[in-house]
Scaffold this active site. Structure first.
Site, PDB file in Angstrom:
ATOM      1  N   GLU A   1       0.802  -1.228   0.000  1.00  8.55           N
ATOM      2  CA  GLU A   1       0.000   0.000   0.000  1.00  8.55           C
ATOM      3  C   GLU A   1       0.837   1.282   0.000  1.00  8.55           C
ATOM      4  O   GLU A   1       0.726   2.121   0.897  1.00  8.55           O
ATOM      5  CB  GLU A   1      -0.948   0.021   1.203  1.00  8.55           C
ATOM      6  CG  GLU A   1      -1.913  -1.138   1.220  1.00  8.55           C
ATOM      7  CD  GLU A   1      -2.974  -1.064   2.316  1.00  8.55           C
ATOM      8  OE1 GLU A   1      -3.935  -1.836   2.229  1.00  8.55           O
ATOM      9  OE2 GLU A   1      -2.842  -0.221   3.232  1.00  8.55           O
TER      10      GLU A   1
ATOM     11  N   GLU B   1      -5.285  -8.700   0.580  1.00  4.94           N
ATOM     12  CA  GLU B   1      -5.975  -8.374   1.833  1.00  4.94           C
ATOM     13  C   GLU B   1      -7.436  -8.091   1.529  1.00  4.94           C
ATOM     14  O   GLU B   1      -7.753  -7.423   0.550  1.00  4.94           O
ATOM     15  CB  GLU B   1      -5.406  -7.111   2.510  1.00  4.94           C
ATOM     16  CG  GLU B   1      -4.075  -7.274   3.178  1.00  4.94           C
ATOM     17  CD  GLU B   1      -3.579  -5.958   3.795  1.00  4.94           C
ATOM     18  OE1 GLU B   1      -4.424  -5.129   4.216  1.00  4.94           O
ATOM     19  OE2 GLU B   1      -2.360  -5.761   3.836  1.00  4.94           O
TER      20      GLU B   1
END
Length: 462
Positions: free
Chosen positions: A166, A366
């Site tokens: 991320e 995720e």
């Protein structure tokens, strides 16, 4: 209806070094370790990363427990601050080397594929104080050295690597929205940091390919994709969504997979005077070091509309000048996070990757649901009965399955997270795990969702 997934599908879960290990025997501090040391009140219940889920001490039992609920793959990260003694030379700390050796070896012994990530928001504080962290291209070079050391040490057993988790969150948290130390608001620096992170990823990929550490080895990146949906199909709303997508998603997605920036993005940043400093050699490096696969984190969509309120330009340039977020009427939410639950986006992501990103191999790295006060859902045996999480996973897998059926090249699904973990400023406020953690005693107990997941993994579907 039966949902069957492709052969050798990854059924797994993901965590990170800084969120699970604790600071035991760690010689350096990350920016989060440091922030907790100087301002513990910034963290929920003043719980910091010092113990976390105690994975440093309990990894053997923890990994066995993960295997017992059907995980055939597991992602974690190597902490720069644990492995490396000297950041300039990449000289290693032997305790760190041994710890990660033990974790990787046990994963292999248990038959769980280890996916190792190199950076999960855990920049060493020394590199921020000395050089400005990711604002500095010298730090990019040091990261490439760290990456090379990881590949040399563990590349014989680790087939799947990712460079960053991320990266857009580093940009947002540290430089735009003030939820990661140093909590700045500086759009110009934010864009330089985004560029430098792309560069660091490409340099790590270059090191990986030069070294030929594992003939079957693959290297990718983990991006949180939050598809931007326009409020209406009006020209202004569509344009707002396009800009939001470029800044929140495509600034890393296009560079990682296609080796170039979205044209509209660079034009806009040049016009606004906030384009990053770059060289032609660096642009070539990005073109020549694209990822082998993609990890996609998905939690919630982004709902945007044209800006209707006057933009406050007292803080200088910010992406918000081009759009505002809005709440879709009638949306479903997780009240503990105030996040919209929209599993349909999983299908949209799958089709976008299929059609616009060369149908690159990808997996859900995720997806999950953070819930506060899960003890209220415990049965008489102390098991968390988290039917809400089972429903959440099921719905997201159904839409993922639809995308796979229509040709998207997805090879796995990882839940965030195997065991309730420490979550930055939120600490343990919201729990995400398939396995619950009692913080004072560090007792770990499988939740109902853990047993559901085991069955799904064993049946390769549900």
């Amino acid at each position: 209806m039966k949902y069957k997934f492709p052969k050798n599908f990854w059924w797994g879960a993901a965590t990170s070094g800084p969120q699970s290990e604790g600071r035991f025997n760690k010689k350096h501090s990350s920016i989060f370790d440091y922030w907790y040391d100087i301002e513990p009140t910034a963290f929920y219940d003043q719980v910091g990363p010092n113990i976390a889920s105690n994975f440093y001490n309990s990894y053997e039992e923890d990994l066995k427990m993960m295997k017992s609920i059907g995980l055939n793959s597991f992602r974690t990260s190597i902490q720069w601050t644990r492995l490396i003694k000297n950041f300039e030379t990449a000289e290693v700390d032997e305790d760190g080397v041994n710890f990660y050796n033990n974790v990787i070896n046990q994963c292999v012994e248990l038959g769980m594929i280890p996916i190792i990530n190199l950076h999960h928001f855990d920049l060493p504080i020394e590199l921020y104080e000395k050089y400005g962290g990711w604002e500095s291209k010298h730090v990019v070079e040091l990261f490439a050295k760290f990456a090379k050391k990881c590949f040399q040490l563990y590349g014989d057993r680790v087939k799947y690597w990712t460079t960053f988790n991320e990266p857009i969150v580093i940009v947002q948290g540290q430089y735009l929205s003030q939820f990661h130390y140093p909590n700045l608001v500086n759009g110009k620096k934010a864009m330089q940091v985004a560029y430098n992170l792309n560069l660091a990823s490409a340099k790590a990929i270059e090191e990986f390919r030069k070294g030929k550490y594992n003939k079957d080895g693959k290297i990718g990146i983990v991006l949180n994709l939050t598809p931007a949906y326009p409020r209406t199909q009006s020209k202004d709303d569509l344009e707002a969504a396009d800009i939001a997508n470029m800044i929140d998603n495509r600034i890393f997605l296009d560079t990682a997979v296609l080796g170039k920036y979205p044209e509209g993005l660079t034009q806009m940043l040049e016009k606004d005077g906030v384009i990053w400093e770059y060289t032609e050699d660096e642009i070539k490096l990005l073109q020549n070091n694209k990822v082998d696969f993609l990890g996609v984190n998905f939690y919630q969509p982004l709902r945007v509309k044209k800006r209707e309120n006057k933009f406050d330009d007292s803080k200088g340039w910010l992406p918000d000048k081009y759009y505002e977020s809005y709440e879709k009427p009638g949306r479903r939410i997780n009240p503990d996070k105030n996040w919209e639950i929209y599993p349909e986006a999983m299908y949209d992501i799958a089709i976008n990757i299929r059609d616009n990103y060369e149908n690159i191999p990808w997996y859900v790295s995720e997806n999950g649901m953070g819930v506060h006060g899960e003890e209220k859902f415990m049965d008489e045996n102390g098991m968390v009965v988290d039917d809400y999480r089972i429903q959440f996973i099921t719905e997201h897998l159904q839409f993922l399955h639809k995308g796979i059926e229509e040709g998207s090249n997805c090879f796995g699904y990882h839940l965030w997270t195997p065991i309730d973990c420490w979550s930055w400023k939120n600490a343990y406020r919201n729990r995400y795990g398939l396995i619950s953690l009692d913080l004072p005693s560090q007792t770990k107990t499988i939740k109902k969702s853990g047993y559901w997941f085991k069955e799904a993994a064993e049946n390769n579907g549900f």
